[in-house]
Write an enzyme that holds these catalytic residues in place. Sequence first.
Site, mmCIF file in Angstrom:
data_model
loop_
_atom_site.group_PDB
_atom_site.id
_atom_site.type_symbol
_atom_site.label_atom_id
_atom_site.label_comp_id
_atom_site.label_asym_id
_atom_site.label_seq_id
_atom_site.Cartn_x
_atom_site.Cartn_y
_atom_site.Cartn_z
ATOM 1 N N GLU A 35 -21.163 -12.000 -10.477
ATOM 2 C CA GLU A 35 -22.083 -12.810 -11.281
ATOM 3 C C GLU A 35 -22.721 -13.909 -10.456
ATOM 4 O OE1 GLU A 35 -23.451 -16.096 -13.861
ATOM 5 O OE2 GLU A 35 -21.850 -16.145 -12.355
ATOM 6 N N ASP B 50 -15.601 -13.428 -10.742
ATOM 7 C CA ASP B 50 -15.839 -13.891 -9.370
ATOM 8 C C ASP B 50 -16.116 -15.387 -9.342
ATOM 9 O OD1 ASP B 50 -18.309 -13.337 -10.714
ATOM 10 O OD2 ASP B 50 -19.355 -13.444 -8.794
#
Length: 375
Positions: free
Chosen positions: A130, A72
Amino acid sequence: MPQLDLSVSPVELTRVLCDIPSVSGDETPLADAIHAAVSTLPHLEVFRDGDTIVARTMLGRDQRVAIAGHIDTVPINRNLPTRDVVEGGEACIWGRGTVDMKAGVAVQLVLAAELVAPRVDITWMWYDHEEVASDLNGLKRLSDHRPDLFRADFAILGEPSNGEVEGGCNGTLRAVVRTHGVRAHSARSWIGENAIHKAAPILERLARYEAQTIEVDGLDYREGLNAVAISGGIAGNVIPDLCEVEVNFRFAPSRSALEAERHVREVFEGFEVEISDLAPGARPGLDAPLAREFVTAVGAEPRPKYGWTDVARFSSLRFPAVHYGPDGPLPAHPHAARGPVSQIDEVAGGNLPFRALPAGEEISFNRQFQAVVTG
């Protein structure tokens, strides 16, 4: 669904990955593409948990290495699609995710396809969420659902590290320090007690605080205790009855979470203290045999990691973990994020000399670890 060709160079694959938007919470298209690509590799056993993909070799080796990278990014800011630029005479890829951390994910994917018979078994992890709250983190979710997948002797996390080894990480604690007063109209302020004024000693203690530098396993970790927010008051003509100072303590991995909390409470003795977030750090563990071999293979002097990262999740399982990835941590999120092509190649092992080895041929540990990295 986007298609990923794992036979291309890590640099080319970086461009492809970055051009598939995967802001936290919207990783599914990229996760689908990664899952489809690695599922075609016969030497890997593949698992999926939400948008976290795990692929591992099952060769019965005596040791296992976990290699993780998040897929991400922070929100896009007019910085996609990627483009090639030159900065200071160096070729770079410009765009969201080039630094944090799709260049490293590209390296991971290429190597996952190529390392058919490494000397150690490898568990590859590509995980979601994350960049947001820890309770959403794909590694945390995976550790809850499939803790068996975390069995390893050593781990590499691909947070940007300028192609150098960064060991362990600091812990982090956030606390709210409160003062209370008596609310009154400001025209008759003597009737009340000003909670904001009462917070002055809190700020004075912070201003006088001398942060330590603590050596842990040969690395110097710098600590810091700072006010990061302050709030109080409800109107321009009201004496406030509450003031809250939010502080952040970044502490060396030699301290346990309990010791860090005790230290903060001692600093603010006499005040109401509420701990709002607490995550222990990770010792570097560079004395472990696999860690020593990896540092030797990279050929760089290891450094400490000051920020908290997911290496702490591996460290909590009692095996060492390090960071190793292209580019540095400071320019990772700004609009102008860019990743040097040379560092992607360097972290991937230069020209990937093992690419031409026949399938099934053993790859030496040091050669492997010059290449098996994430960033």
